[in-house]
Design a protein around this motif. Structure first.
Motif, PDB file in Angstrom:
ATOM      1  N   GLU A  20      20.889   7.479 -87.839  1.00  0.00           N
ATOM      2  CA  GLU A  20      19.890   6.705 -87.275  1.00  0.00           C
ATOM      3  C   GLU A  20      19.089   5.998 -88.362  1.00  0.00           C
TER       4      GLU A  20
ATOM      5  N   LYS B 295      21.430   2.800 -89.088  1.00  0.00           N
ATOM      6  CA  LYS B 295      22.310   2.431 -88.129  1.00  0.00           C
ATOM      7  C   LYS B 295      21.708   1.091 -87.788  1.00  0.00           C
ATOM      8  N   GLY B 296      22.680   0.106 -87.465  1.00  0.00           N
ATOM      9  CA  GLY B 296      22.373  -1.481 -87.242  1.00  0.00           C
ATOM     10  C   GLY B 296      22.116  -2.041 -88.540  1.00  0.00           C
ATOM     11  N   ARG B 297      22.277  -1.528 -89.659  1.00  0.00           N
ATOM     12  CA  ARG B 297      21.798  -2.276 -90.875  1.00  0.00           C
ATOM     13  C   ARG B 297      22.945  -2.121 -91.998  1.00  0.00           C
TER      14      ARG B 297
ATOM     15  N   THR C 121      27.052  -0.894 -92.417  1.00  0.00           N
ATOM     16  CA  THR C 121      28.242  -0.655 -92.019  1.00  0.00           C
ATOM     17  C   THR C 121      29.408  -0.392 -93.294  1.00  0.00           C
TER      18      THR C 121
END
Length: 123
Positions: free
Chosen positions: A59, A62-64, A66
């Motif tokens: 978390e 996540k989203g930043r 990869t």
């Protein structure tokens, strides 16, 4: 046995991006679970992402961040976007001790470690 070498770290401004590379030798990387970890001074080593048959990110990133593989180059990457000062740490990649279908962000799940690359996020 596998040897891992991280690269791509450096100094970047908040909001910037870096791509870390984990280059492997001694073995084909594909069967192994590969994890990315980071450790700031005085803190525990933190698992942030891993990949086997599937990719997973915690978390905190996540989203930043990869994670990805390039099997032809025997390399795993960590693309880091929207970097924050809190991301400042030494970043390590690790490989499981044996082929694995699943991956974990726990340090105990890995038998081979790179030497790390410093990421500093600061203005």
């Amino acid at each position: 046995q596998v040897q891992l070498v991280e690269s791509g770290g450096g100094l970047v401004q908040p909001g910037g991006s870096l791509r870390l590379s984990c280059a492997a030798s001694g073995s084909t990387l594909e069967p192994y679970a590969i994890g990315w970890f980071r450790q700031a001074p005085g803190q525990e080593r933190e698992g942030i992402s891993c990949i086997s048959r599937k990719a997973y990110t915690t978390e905190s990133v996540k989203g930043r961040f990869t994670i990805s593989r390039d099997s032809a180059k025997n390399t795993v990457y960590l693309q880091m976007n929207s970097l924050k000062p809190e991301d400042t740490a030494v970043y390590y990649c690790a490989a499981s001790a044996s082929p694995m279908l699943w991956c974990t962000t726990q340090t105990s799940g890995y038998g081979y470690w790179g030497q790390g690359t410093q990421v500093t996020v600061s203005s």
